[in-house]
Scaffold this motif. Sequence first.
Motif, PDB file in Angstrom:
ATOM      1  N   THR A  95       0.849  -1.182   0.000  1.00  0.00           N
ATOM      2  CA  THR A  95       0.000   0.000   0.000  1.00  0.00           C
ATOM      3  C   THR A  95       0.886   1.234   0.000  1.00  0.00           C
ATOM      4  O   THR A  95       1.965   1.251   0.593  1.00  0.00           O
ATOM      5  CB  THR A  95      -0.925   0.026   1.231  1.00  0.00           C
ATOM      6  OG1 THR A  95      -0.123  -0.025   2.404  1.00  0.00           O
ATOM      7  CG2 THR A  95      -1.897  -1.138   1.212  1.00  0.00           C
ATOM      8  N   MET A  96       0.412   2.270  -0.684  1.00  0.00           N
ATOM      9  CA  MET A  96       1.142   3.535  -0.748  1.00  0.00           C
ATOM     10  C   MET A  96       0.615   4.423   0.370  1.00  0.00           C
ATOM     11  O   MET A  96      -0.563   4.768   0.379  1.00  0.00           O
ATOM     12  CB  MET A  96       0.944   4.171  -2.130  1.00  0.00           C
ATOM     13  CG  MET A  96       1.702   5.420  -2.335  1.00  0.00           C
ATOM     14  SD  MET A  96       3.452   5.044  -2.455  1.00  0.00           S
ATOM     15  CE  MET A  96       4.079   6.621  -2.909  1.00  0.00           C
ATOM     16  N   GLU A  97       1.491   4.773   1.280  1.00  0.00           N
ATOM     17  CA  GLU A  97       1.063   5.554   2.433  1.00  0.00           C
ATOM     18  C   GLU A  97       0.822   7.018   2.069  1.00  0.00           C
ATOM     19  O   GLU A  97      -0.093   7.645   2.573  1.00  0.00           O
ATOM     20  CB  GLU A  97       2.111   5.449   3.553  1.00  0.00           C
ATOM     21  CG  GLU A  97       2.352   4.036   4.053  1.00  0.00           C
ATOM     22  CD  GLU A  97       1.127   3.413   4.697  1.00  0.00           C
ATOM     23  OE1 GLU A  97       0.313   4.145   5.297  1.00  0.00           O
ATOM     24  OE2 GLU A  97       0.973   2.183   4.585  1.00  0.00           O
ATOM     25  N   ASP A  98       1.645   7.572   1.185  1.00  0.00           N
ATOM     26  CA  ASP A  98       1.562   8.995   0.865  1.00  0.00           C
ATOM     27  C   ASP A  98       0.846   9.173  -0.472  1.00  0.00           C
ATOM     28  O   ASP A  98       1.462   9.194  -1.536  1.00  0.00           O
ATOM     29  CB  ASP A  98       2.959   9.607   0.826  1.00  0.00           C
ATOM     30  CG  ASP A  98       2.937  11.121   0.755  1.00  0.00           C
ATOM     31  OD1 ASP A  98       1.844  11.701   0.580  1.00  0.00           O
ATOM     32  OD2 ASP A  98       4.019  11.730   0.877  1.00  0.00           O
ATOM     33  N   ARG A  99      -0.462   9.318  -0.440  1.00  0.00           N
ATOM     34  CA  ARG A  99      -1.281   9.422  -1.646  1.00  0.00           C
ATOM     35  C   ARG A  99      -0.887  10.631  -2.483  1.00  0.00           C
ATOM     36  O   ARG A  99      -0.812  10.558  -3.706  1.00  0.00           O
ATOM     37  CB  ARG A  99      -2.750   9.480  -1.246  1.00  0.00           C
ATOM     38  CG  ARG A  99      -3.706   9.515  -2.395  1.00  0.00           C
ATOM     39  CD  ARG A  99      -5.145   9.620  -1.858  1.00  0.00           C
ATOM     40  NE  ARG A  99      -6.068   9.563  -2.942  1.00  0.00           N
ATOM     41  CZ  ARG A  99      -6.728   8.488  -3.317  1.00  0.00           C
ATOM     42  NH1 ARG A  99      -6.560   7.365  -2.659  1.00  0.00           N
ATOM     43  NH2 ARG A  99      -7.555   8.523  -4.341  1.00  0.00           N
ATOM     44  N   GLU A 100      -0.648  11.763  -1.858  1.00  0.00           N
ATOM     45  CA  GLU A 100      -0.280  12.981  -2.586  1.00  0.00           C
ATOM     46  C   GLU A 100       1.044  12.795  -3.333  1.00  0.00           C
ATOM     47  O   GLU A 100       1.180  13.219  -4.471  1.00  0.00           O
ATOM     48  CB  GLU A 100      -0.195  14.176  -1.634  1.00  0.00           C
ATOM     49  CG  GLU A 100      -1.546  14.649  -1.131  1.00  0.00           C
ATOM     50  CD  GLU A 100      -2.469  15.044  -2.266  1.00  0.00           C
ATOM     51  OE1 GLU A 100      -2.031  15.753  -3.195  1.00  0.00           O
ATOM     52  OE2 GLU A 100      -3.642  14.637  -2.229  1.00  0.00           O
ATOM     53  N   LYS A 101       2.001  12.150  -2.711  1.00  0.00           N
ATOM     54  CA  LYS A 101       3.303  11.914  -3.363  1.00  0.00           C
ATOM     55  C   LYS A 101       3.114  11.023  -4.593  1.00  0.00           C
ATOM     56  O   LYS A 101       3.710  11.259  -5.639  1.00  0.00           O
ATOM     57  CB  LYS A 101       4.273  11.276  -2.377  1.00  0.00           C
ATOM     58  CG  LYS A 101       5.648  11.076  -2.938  1.00  0.00           C
ATOM     59  CD  LYS A 101       6.585  10.518  -1.893  1.00  0.00           C
ATOM     60  CE  LYS A 101       7.963  10.302  -2.486  1.00  0.00           C
ATOM     61  NZ  LYS A 101       8.866   9.683  -1.508  1.00  0.00           N
ATOM     62  N   MET A 102       2.262  10.020  -4.451  1.00  0.00           N
ATOM     63  CA  MET A 102       2.007   9.120  -5.572  1.00  0.00           C
ATOM     64  C   MET A 102       1.354   9.880  -6.726  1.00  0.00           C
ATOM     65  O   MET A 102       1.736   9.722  -7.881  1.00  0.00           O
ATOM     66  CB  MET A 102       1.105   7.968  -5.124  1.00  0.00           C
ATOM     67  CG  MET A 102       0.770   6.995  -6.232  1.00  0.00           C
ATOM     68  SD  MET A 102      -0.275   5.635  -5.714  1.00  0.00           S
ATOM     69  CE  MET A 102      -1.765   6.482  -5.251  1.00  0.00           C
ATOM     70  N   LEU A 103       0.372  10.716  -6.435  1.00  0.00           N
ATOM     71  CA  LEU A 103      -0.310  11.465  -7.484  1.00  0.00           C
ATOM     72  C   LEU A 103       0.622  12.484  -8.154  1.00  0.00           C
ATOM     73  O   LEU A 103       0.467  12.784  -9.334  1.00  0.00           O
ATOM     74  CB  LEU A 103      -1.545  12.174  -6.914  1.00  0.00           C
ATOM     75  CG  LEU A 103      -2.733  11.250  -6.615  1.00  0.00           C
ATOM     76  CD1 LEU A 103      -3.801  12.004  -5.826  1.00  0.00           C
ATOM     77  CD2 LEU A 103      -3.309  10.682  -7.886  1.00  0.00           C
ATOM     78  N   ASP A 106      -8.360  13.106  -7.485  1.00  0.00           N
ATOM     79  CA  ASP A 106      -7.593  12.071  -6.789  1.00  0.00           C
ATOM     80  C   ASP A 106      -7.245  10.890  -7.702  1.00  0.00           C
ATOM     81  O   ASP A 106      -6.947   9.800  -7.226  1.00  0.00           O
ATOM     82  CB  ASP A 106      -8.399  11.541  -5.593  1.00  0.00           C
ATOM     83  CG  ASP A 106      -8.469  12.541  -4.459  1.00  0.00           C
ATOM     84  OD1 ASP A 106      -7.618  13.444  -4.409  1.00  0.00           O
ATOM     85  OD2 ASP A 106      -9.381  12.417  -3.613  1.00  0.00           O
ATOM     86  N   PHE A 107      -7.257  11.114  -9.036  1.00  0.00           N
ATOM     87  CA  PHE A 107      -7.036  10.020  -9.977  1.00  0.00           C
ATOM     88  C   PHE A 107      -5.950  10.381 -10.989  1.00  0.00           C
ATOM     89  O   PHE A 107      -5.684  11.549 -11.247  1.00  0.00           O
ATOM     90  CB  PHE A 107      -8.332   9.689 -10.733  1.00  0.00           C
ATOM     91  CG  PHE A 107      -9.459   9.310  -9.821  1.00  0.00           C
ATOM     92  CD1 PHE A 107      -9.560   8.018  -9.329  1.00  0.00           C
ATOM     93  CD2 PHE A 107     -10.410  10.243  -9.457  1.00  0.00           C
ATOM     94  CE1 PHE A 107     -10.598   7.666  -8.483  1.00  0.00           C
ATOM     95  CE2 PHE A 107     -11.451   9.904  -8.616  1.00  0.00           C
ATOM     96  CZ  PHE A 107     -11.545   8.614  -8.119  1.00  0.00           C
ATOM     97  N   PHE A 108      -5.336   9.352 -11.579  1.00  0.00           N
ATOM     98  CA  PHE A 108      -4.427   9.547 -12.694  1.00  0.00           C
ATOM     99  C   PHE A 108      -5.255   9.829 -13.936  1.00  0.00           C
ATOM    100  O   PHE A 108      -6.258   9.166 -14.175  1.00  0.00           O
ATOM    101  CB  PHE A 108      -3.576   8.298 -12.966  1.00  0.00           C
ATOM    102  CG  PHE A 108      -2.637   7.938 -11.850  1.00  0.00           C
ATOM    103  CD1 PHE A 108      -1.599   8.789 -11.499  1.00  0.00           C
ATOM    104  CD2 PHE A 108      -2.785   6.749 -11.165  1.00  0.00           C
ATOM    105  CE1 PHE A 108      -0.727   8.448 -10.478  1.00  0.00           C
ATOM    106  CE2 PHE A 108      -1.919   6.408 -10.160  1.00  0.00           C
ATOM    107  CZ  PHE A 108      -0.890   7.253  -9.804  1.00  0.00           C
ATOM    108  N   ARG A 109      -4.838  10.779 -14.746  1.00  0.00           N
ATOM    109  CA  ARG A 109      -5.508  11.037 -16.025  1.00  0.00           C
ATOM    110  C   ARG A 109      -4.676  10.358 -17.107  1.00  0.00           C
ATOM    111  O   ARG A 109      -3.481  10.602 -17.235  1.00  0.00           O
ATOM    112  CB  ARG A 109      -5.610  12.527 -16.304  1.00  0.00           C
ATOM    113  CG  ARG A 109      -6.294  12.815 -17.613  1.00  0.00           C
ATOM    114  CD  ARG A 109      -6.899  14.211 -17.604  1.00  0.00           C
ATOM    115  NE  ARG A 109      -7.526  14.544 -18.866  1.00  0.00           N
ATOM    116  CZ  ARG A 109      -8.726  14.133 -19.230  1.00  0.00           C
ATOM    117  NH1 ARG A 109      -9.432  13.374 -18.442  1.00  0.00           N
ATOM    118  NH2 ARG A 109      -9.233  14.489 -20.398  1.00  0.00           N
ATOM    119  N   VAL A 110      -5.327   9.481 -17.884  1.00  0.00           N
ATOM    120  CA  VAL A 110      -4.637   8.727 -18.936  1.00  0.00           C
ATOM    121  C   VAL A 110      -5.350   8.953 -20.255  1.00  0.00           C
ATOM    122  O   VAL A 110      -6.529   9.298 -20.280  1.00  0.00           O
ATOM    123  CB  VAL A 110      -4.578   7.215 -18.604  1.00  0.00           C
ATOM    124  CG1 VAL A 110      -3.769   6.963 -17.351  1.00  0.00           C
ATOM    125  CG2 VAL A 110      -5.967   6.636 -18.464  1.00  0.00           C
TER     126      VAL A 110
END
Length: 97
Positions: A68-76, A85-89
């Motif tokens: 699990t990714m703890e830091d959601r903002e860093k991942m985005l 809160d989603f990746f745009r593809v």
Amino acid sequence: MLDREQVHKVAHLARLDLTPEEETAFTQQLSSILDYFEQLEELDTDNVPPTTRAIEISNVTRPDTLRTMEDREKMLQEAPEQEGDFFRVPQILSTED
């Protein structure tokens, strides 16, 4: 043994524009290759299992583990584009028939 006319025909079918010198060279080279295949046809391969490689190799990869990714903002922030809160593809499927 191939002759130059056969090489010319194959080159024409492959849409290759060969010079007369290239046709002569390819005639000799392709004839040598076909002679080698004739030698290989003489081998008894009935009891030889089919292989995809001459030597056994395997990929060296790490095990695929779920984390699990703890830091959601860093991942985005790693995404080239995001939408909320989603990746745009890019769209790959059409909604039209």
